[in-house]
Design an enzyme around this catalytic site. Structure first.
Site, short mmCIF file in Angstrom:
data_model
loop_
_atom_site.label_atom_id
_atom_site.label_comp_id
_atom_site.label_asym_id
_atom_site.label_seq_id
_atom_site.Cartn_x
_atom_site.Cartn_y
_atom_site.Cartn_z
N GLY A 54 0.83 -1.21 0.07
CA GLY A 54 -0.10 -0.07 -0.05
C GLY A 54 0.84 1.23 0.10
O GLY A 54 1.94 1.17 -0.41
N CYS A 55 0.27 2.42 0.50
CA CYS A 55 1.05 3.60 0.40
C CYS A 55 2.24 3.48 1.18
O CYS A 55 2.33 2.99 2.32
CB CYS A 55 0.15 4.57 1.13
#
Length: 233
Positions: A54-55
Site C-alpha cells: 500500500g501507500c
C-alpha cells in the site's frame, strides 16, 4: 448518488509510460531518522528486502522503527516505466507498486521477522487497493533477492493463508516475484532540517522498539500517516 469507478487494470508494456533514463532529482545522502546512507553499496553483511504493502509512507515507517534495519527507501517497482514520477505512478500507467526497500542486518533481525511485519501491517487480500486507496500501485507484493528469500516468502504466504481461511477471510493476492529484472526506482524525498522533526521521529522509533508487540490480525490498510524521515510531494 453513486459514481462509477473504472476497475483498475495493469497496463501492458506497450501501454505503459516510457519514463526517463535518469531521475529528475538528487537523492539525499542519508536517512533523516536512521542517519545511514540511503543508496549502496552497503556495508558487508547487510541484506536487502523489497516489499509493497500500500501507500509507501506509512509502510516505510513500520520498517525503520524495527531494530536491525539499517536504512529504508521508498520507490516504485514491478512495472515498466523508468524513473517514474509520483504523478505517473498514480496514473496507473507505469505498472509499478509503491514499494519499500529495507536494508537490514540479518544478525539482528531476520528476513522471516520482516515478513511477519509485512503481513501484519496491511491487508494482503484486497487486490488493487489498500483500504480507501484504490489503484494498481497499491497492490501487495514481495520482490525477493535470493532463492532463500523466495522460499521464506512462499512459506509465509502459505502459513498466513491458512490462518486467514480459518478466520473466514479471502484469498491472499500478494504477488511474490524475483527482484532481478524489476528495478527499484527511487521516489523523490523531501527531507527536512527541522531539529524538532528529527527529534520527534527518533522518539517515535525508540518508543516502537520498546513496545514490539503487534496485532496478529491483518489490518484494513497501512498506517495512513507519513513518516517524518521523508514527506511526499
Amino acid at each position: 448518488m453513486f459514481l462509477n469507478r473504472r476497475t483498475p487494470e495493469l497496463p501492458t508494456p506497450e501501454q505503459a509510460l516510457r519514463g526517463r533514463p535518469v531521475p529528475e532529482f538528487t537523492v539525499p545522502s542519508r536517512h533523516t531518522v536512521l542517519g545511514n546512507p540511503l543508496v549502496g553499496p552497503y556495508p558487508e553483511g547487510l541484506e536487502v528486502a523489497d516489499f509493497a504493502l500500500g501507500c509507501f509512507w506509512g509502510a516505510e515507517r513500520k520498517f525503520w522503527q524495527t531494530e536491525g534495519v539499517w536504512t529504508t527507501l521508498v520507490g516504485y517497482q514491478g512495472g515498466y516505466t523508468e524513473n517514474p514520477t509520483y504523478e505517473e505512478a498514480c496514473s496507473g500507467m507505469t505498472g509499478h507498486t509503491e514499494a519499500v526497500r529495507v536494508v537490514f542486518d540479518p544478525a539482528v533481525v531476520s528476513y522471516e521477522e520482516l515478513l511477519k511485519l509485512f503481513w501484519e501491517s496491511h491487508n494482503p487480500t484486497q487486490g488493487f487497493r489498500q483500504g480507501n486507496d484504490v489503484g494498481t500501485q497499491y497492490r501487495s507484493a514481495i520482490y525477493t533477492h535470493s532463492p532463500a528469500q523466495a522460499a521464506a516468502a512462499d512459506a509465509s504466504r502459505e502459513a498466513y493463508q491458512k490462518v486467514l481461511t480459518a478466520s473466514g477471510h479471502r484469498e491472499i493476492t500478494t504477488e511474490i516475484l524475483p527482484a532481478e529484472g524489476r528495478p527499484f526506482w527511487l521516489k523523490r524525498r523531501r527531507t527536512t532540517s527541522s531539529t524538532w522533526t528529527r527529534t520527534r521521529a527518533a522518539t517515535a522509533a525508540s518508543a516502537a522498539r520498546a513496545s514490539p508487540a503487534r496485532s496478529a490480525s491483518p489490518r484494513p490498510g497501512a498506517d495512513p500517516g507519513g513518516p517524518t524521515a521523508a514527506q511526499p510531494d
